[in-house]
Design a protein around this motif. Structure first.
Motif, short mmCIF file in Angstrom:
data_model
loop_
_atom_site.label_atom_id
_atom_site.label_comp_id
_atom_site.label_asym_id
_atom_site.label_seq_id
_atom_site.Cartn_x
_atom_site.Cartn_y
_atom_site.Cartn_z
N PHE A 38 0.83 -1.62 0.18
CA PHE A 38 -0.21 -0.49 -0.02
C PHE A 38 0.63 1.52 -0.13
CE2 PHE A 38 -1.87 -3.21 1.76
CZ PHE A 38 -3.84 -3.56 1.49
N VAL A 39 0.81 2.14 -0.77
CA VAL A 39 1.61 3.87 -0.81
C VAL A 39 0.28 4.54 -0.73
CG1 VAL A 39 2.76 5.01 -2.54
CG2 VAL A 39 3.01 2.63 -2.65
N ALA A 40 0.15 5.53 -0.05
CA ALA A 40 -0.74 6.72 0.31
C ALA A 40 0.13 8.09 0.26
CB ALA A 40 -1.53 6.95 1.75
N GLY A 41 -0.19 9.48 0.23
CA GLY A 41 0.39 10.00 0.02
C GLY A 41 1.77 10.61 0.04
N GLY A 42 3.09 11.64 0.17
CA GLY A 42 4.10 12.09 -0.64
C GLY A 42 3.38 13.17 -1.07
N MET A 58 -7.25 9.41 0.21
CA MET A 58 -7.40 10.54 2.36
C MET A 58 -8.07 11.44 2.52
SD MET A 58 -4.00 9.51 3.55
CE MET A 58 -2.68 10.44 1.77
N GLY A 59 -8.48 11.65 3.69
CA GLY A 59 -9.52 12.66 4.16
C GLY A 59 -8.23 13.87 4.16
N ARG A 60 -7.40 14.07 3.77
CA ARG A 60 -6.67 15.18 4.21
C ARG A 60 -5.32 14.86 2.68
NH1 ARG A 60 -4.00 18.07 8.64
NH2 ARG A 60 -2.39 17.74 7.26
N GLU A 61 -4.06 16.08 2.82
CA GLU A 61 -2.75 15.63 2.05
C GLU A 61 -1.82 15.55 3.36
OE1 GLU A 61 -3.74 19.25 -1.15
OE2 GLU A 61 -2.52 19.96 0.73
N ARG A 62 -1.14 14.34 2.93
CA ARG A 62 -0.20 14.06 3.38
C ARG A 62 1.24 13.69 3.64
NH1 ARG A 62 -1.97 12.19 8.72
NH2 ARG A 62 -4.51 11.78 8.99
N ASP A 63 2.05 15.12 2.99
CA ASP A 63 3.47 14.76 3.12
C ASP A 63 4.28 14.17 4.05
OD1 ASP A 63 5.82 14.87 0.58
OD2 ASP A 63 5.76 17.03 0.83
N GLU A 64 5.19 14.02 3.49
CA GLU A 64 6.40 12.76 4.22
C GLU A 64 5.78 12.31 5.73
OE1 GLU A 64 10.11 14.97 5.57
OE2 GLU A 64 9.49 16.42 4.01
N CYS A 65 4.91 11.64 4.78
CA CYS A 65 4.40 10.46 6.57
C CYS A 65 4.74 9.63 6.34
CB CYS A 65 2.50 10.56 5.95
SG CYS A 65 2.11 10.14 4.22
N THR A 66 4.23 8.78 7.27
CA THR A 66 4.83 7.18 7.83
C THR A 66 3.41 5.58 7.83
OG1 THR A 66 4.67 7.84 9.55
CG2 THR A 66 6.83 7.82 8.91
N SER A 70 0.69 11.14 10.16
CA SER A 70 0.86 12.02 10.30
C SER A 70 1.22 12.60 9.26
CB SER A 70 2.34 12.33 11.10
OG SER A 70 2.91 13.55 11.40
N GLY A 71 2.49 13.05 8.56
CA GLY A 71 2.09 14.65 7.34
C GLY A 71 1.89 15.67 7.33
N TYR A 72 1.39 16.52 6.57
CA TYR A 72 1.03 17.82 6.16
C TYR A 72 1.17 18.00 4.88
CZ TYR A 72 6.11 18.89 4.90
OH TYR A 72 7.11 18.46 3.80
N ALA A 73 -0.55 19.22 4.71
CA ALA A 73 -0.07 19.61 4.28
C ALA A 73 0.31 20.54 2.75
CB ALA A 73 -1.78 20.60 4.28
N THR A 74 -0.12 21.18 1.96
CA THR A 74 0.48 21.76 0.89
C THR A 74 1.02 23.01 1.86
OG1 THR A 74 0.12 20.59 -0.44
CG2 THR A 74 1.05 22.71 -1.87
N ASN A 132 3.42 19.44 -4.75
CA ASN A 132 2.17 19.25 -3.57
C ASN A 132 1.22 18.30 -3.03
OD1 ASN A 132 0.75 22.12 -5.28
ND2 ASN A 132 1.10 21.02 -7.03
N ALA A 133 1.57 17.90 -1.78
CA ALA A 133 0.99 17.41 -1.00
C ALA A 133 -0.12 16.68 -1.29
CB ALA A 133 0.61 17.88 0.22
N LEU A 134 -0.39 15.01 -1.39
CA LEU A 134 -1.19 14.40 -2.26
C LEU A 134 -2.37 13.84 -0.81
CD1 LEU A 134 1.41 12.60 -4.87
CD2 LEU A 134 -0.53 14.79 -5.14
N THR A 135 -3.54 13.77 -1.46
CA THR A 135 -4.09 12.73 -0.49
C THR A 135 -4.30 10.84 -1.86
OG1 THR A 135 -6.04 13.66 -1.77
CG2 THR A 135 -5.78 14.67 0.07
#
Length: 356
Positions: free
Chosen positions: A169-173, A200-208, A220-224, A179-182
């Motif tokens: 499974f892959v998500a976010g980045g 996902m429900g929100r953007e998550r860049d650099e999430c785990t 975790s992660g963060y939006a753009t 631009n952060a991805l959902t």
């Protein structure tokens, strides 16, 4: 046809169960019936239940080069796949990926599915362009093969986890414009096919991420517009219902660092995390500190939970220092340092746990 001529089937199978994973390529080359036997999921299930399976840490690790001359420019490290056999402490290096003379993509992600290692994405070590590549290493044949590239456009610094059985499974980045991805994806390794998951429900860049209790948890992660202001929330994709659950706003406690913690799940449902200088465990939906991390491993690169319940933590005292590893035993809350060869002291970017 008999597995081993003149031996009862049960004894012949017991002989194969006791083989080291490093002997699998040779076994597979002896005969088609041996190759078929060690390819069965039941074979690995019996190895585990009989106590003959081997626990491996598979790491994307920088090659240790001689000390650079004073004043010389330090080149970008060349990353390779290192494997630590936890039972014996033996380190080996896997054959390089064909066509990747400059090493693994930087910041690629690793996942294990059955007896396969899956290497996904990252940045080209020379051009630093985002890669959508998928490389798969079979521990049965000791060979690499190319998988179908990740769809949906360039994606880097994404979260990745596997169910250990079939899917990654892959998500976010973020995309090439930062631009952060959902968006989220799933890769069926056996079928070599990708599919899109609901967003996902929100953007998550650099999430785990971890896979735990039948769910893909993105942490975790963060939006753009937040740019490095890491969220303390998490989202969980339930494989059974094919839906994202309600976002958990309290998944990360207030005591945890703003940087997302390194997490690991065990087979018995336990969930551990390394955060700042603490080893933490989740009990009753609340994080509790159980011990301090060793002073020379506070910068954690990877952690895993062994079937015995031991927690493995690998890291360094600070960036640039040699990597070291420890086992933490729940029964006595004691850290035991693992032997590390100088050759395998390089920086670690990613890892996965494999039991075969």
């Amino acid at each position: 046809m008999e597995l081993i001529p003149d031996l009862p089937e049960t004894i012949a199978r017991e002989c194969l169960l006791r083989a080291s994973y490093q002997q699998f390529p040779l076994i597979a080359s002896v005969s088609k019936i041996w190759q078929r036997e060690i390819s069965l999921s039941d074979f690995f299930r019996h190895r585990k239940t009989s106590g003959h399976s081997q626990e491996l840490l598979v790491l994307s690790q920088a090659r240790v080069d001689p000390v650079q001359e004073l004043g010389k420019t330090i080149p970008t490290p060349l990353y390779r796949i290192s494997v630590l056999e936890l039972g014996s402490g033996l380190w080996i290096e896997l054959p390089p990926v064909p066509g990747q003379s400059t090493g693994l993509p930087l910041f690629c992600r690793l996942a294990s599915v059955g007896s396969d290692l899956v290497v996904l994405g990252g940045l080209d070590p020379v051009t630093w362009r985002t890669s959508d590549s998928v490389f798969i290493f079979s521990f049965l044949t000791s060979t690499w093969r190319n998988g179908t590239s990740m769809p949906g456009g360039p994606r880097s610094f994404f979260a990745c986890a596997s169910d250990s059985q079939r899917n990654v499974f892959v998500a976010g980045g973020h995309d090439e414009d930062k631009n952060a991805l959902t968006s989220a994806l799933v890769y069926d390794v056996a079928e070599d096919k990708w599919a899109f998951l609901p967003d996902m429900g929100r953007e998550r860049d650099e999430c785990t991420a971890i896979f735990h209790a039948g769910k893909f948890h993105v942490i975790s992660g963060y939006a753009t517009e937040e740019q490095g202001q890491f969220s303390k929330t998490a989202e969980s994709f339930d494989v059974a219902t094919w839906r994202w659950g309600i976002r958990s706003d309290g998944f990360l406690s207030t005591e945890m660092s703003t940087w997302p913690p390194i997490c690991a799940a065990g087979e018995n449902g336990e969930l551990y995390a390394c955060c700042r200088r603490d080893l933490m465990v989740m009990r009753d939906d609340t994080w509790h500190k159980v011990d301090n991390l060793p002073a020379d491993v506070c910068n954690v690169s990877y952690m895993a939970v062994r079937r015995s319940g031991k927690v493995v933590v690998i890291g360094s005292a600070r960036y640039g220092e040699p990597s070291v590893g420890y086992n933490w035993e729940l029964s006595n809350s004691r850290w035991v340092k693992m032997e590390t060869h100088e050759k395998y002291g390089g920086h670690i970017q990613a890892g996965c746990f494999l039991e075969i």
